[in-house]
Design a protein around this motif. Structure first.
Motif, PDB file in Angstrom:
ATOM      1  N   ASP A  71     -32.775  -4.536-111.932  1.00  0.00           N
ATOM      2  CA  ASP A  71     -32.509  -3.483-110.958  1.00  0.00           C
ATOM      3  C   ASP A  71     -31.309  -3.819-110.085  1.00  0.00           C
ATOM      4  N   ASP A  72     -31.169  -5.093-109.723  1.00  0.00           N
ATOM      5  CA  ASP A  72     -30.008  -5.499-108.929  1.00  0.00           C
ATOM      6  C   ASP A  72     -28.711  -5.202-109.675  1.00  0.00           C
ATOM      7  N   ASN A  81     -37.574  -7.956-113.878  1.00  0.00           N
ATOM      8  CA  ASN A  81     -37.348  -6.603-113.380  1.00  0.00           C
ATOM      9  C   ASN A  81     -36.383  -6.554-112.205  1.00  0.00           C
ATOM     10  N   GLN A  82     -36.522  -7.477-111.249  1.00  0.00           N
ATOM     11  CA  GLN A  82     -35.685  -7.410-110.060  1.00  0.00           C
ATOM     12  C   GLN A  82     -34.221  -7.676-110.382  1.00  0.00           C
ATOM     13  N   ARG A 114     -40.303   0.668-102.175  1.00  0.00           N
ATOM     14  CA  ARG A 114     -41.428   0.199-102.983  1.00  0.00           C
ATOM     15  C   ARG A 114     -42.711   0.565-102.255  1.00  0.00           C
ATOM     16  N   HIS A 162     -37.311   2.933-111.108  1.00  0.00           N
ATOM     17  CA  HIS A 162     -35.944   2.597-110.685  1.00  0.00           C
ATOM     18  C   HIS A 162     -35.425   3.594-109.652  1.00  0.00           C
ATOM     19  N   GLN A 187     -40.650  -4.678-109.185  1.00  0.00           N
ATOM     20  CA  GLN A 187     -39.526  -5.125-108.386  1.00  0.00           C
ATOM     21  C   GLN A 187     -39.729  -4.801-106.904  1.00  0.00           C
TER      22      GLN A 187
END
Length: 268
Positions: free
Chosen positions: A154-155, A150-151, A187, A182, A196
């Protein structure tokens, strides 16, 4: 291909009826609170009928006064096909080319809802607006293949949106449709460990970003936790939009549509 023409025509008729009511009301709330922000992120529940109607209304409204770039959570490899379709006459050959892409060609209903006739009808409606002289572009910003968790995803999505934002004319606005996680500016505490650490929108806070959480007072969405299916929303009592403040806010604005319903999945 006649069936594709029928779904496009039928959904455009539905667009005309629905936009004058709930989608238009919610779009007006978003425009009022977003003000002059040029990067507007819409955090949705995937797979609904109402959100594409809302997005179409926002693009219609904003494109009356300047160029609009709509960034969809679709693989960025779809961008050239999306642009070709917007520049086309919307005829059978163009529809076949768009609908025949691997992203839209599914074998079952076990996907997260981004592939729907409602999304295709929205793209067609934007083609019509563009043919009338509006300056509208539609692109995908998601990764072409999900690797690294996930991270990492997103990056990469944040980096692509930053690149797209750099290329915007001074008079243009970018609308980003994405999943509501997203779209988070922070967070929140207590989230599951697999979520993430730095959601996509949180990496763009140095830009002129405005994040909106799209909710509903009741209805259903299409969710894939433990299998993809229609899932009921927890009913909300909301009398109007809620504006957030403070550095720890996950969104700038919450809006609640009266109801969400599951869109029509693309046929296998």
């Amino acid at each position: 291909m006649h069936s594709i023409f029928r779904w496009t025509t039928a959904l455009l008729l539905a667009l005309g009826m629905a936009l004058s009511a709930h989608a238009d009301d919610t779009a007006a709330q978003i425009r009022q609170h977003a003000g002059d922000h040029r990067l507007l992120v819409l955090g949705e529940f995937h797979g609904t009928r109402e959100t594409p109607l809302l997005v179409r209304q926002l693009v219609d409204d904003y494109s009356r006064t300047g160029p609009v770039l709509l960034a969809l959570e679709l693989p960025r490899g779809e961008t050239s096909t999306l642009r070709d379709y917007l520049a086309s006459d919307g005829g059978e050959k163009a529809r076949q080319h768009l609908r025949g892409r691997a992203f839209w060609t599914v074998r079952d209903d076990q996907h997260d809802g981004r592939r729907s006739r409602d999304m295709l009808a929205m793209i067609e409606s934007l083609r019509v607006l563009k043919s009338q002289g509006r300056v509208i572009d539609v692109v995908g910003y998601d990764v072409n293949a999900s690797k690294g968790g996930n991270q990492v995803r997103d990056d990469l999505m944040a980096a692509e949106l930053r690149r797209l934002n750099r290329g915007l004319p001074a008079s243009a606005r970018m609308l980003v449709l994405t999943g509501n996680v997203h779209a988070m500016l922070r967070r929140p505490e207590g989230m599951p460990p697999e979520m993430q650490r730095r959601p996509m929108a949180s990496q763009l806070r140095d830009l002129d970003i405005y994040s909106v959480r799209l909710g509903a007072q009741r209805g259903q969405t299409w969710g894939c936790a433990g299998g993809c299916m229609a899932r009921p929303l927890r009913e909300q009592v909301a009398t109007g939009p809620r504006v957030a403040a403070g550095a720890e806010r996950p969104y700038d604005l919450w809006v609640w549509m009266p109801e969400l319903s599951v869109g029509t999945l693309v046929d296998p």
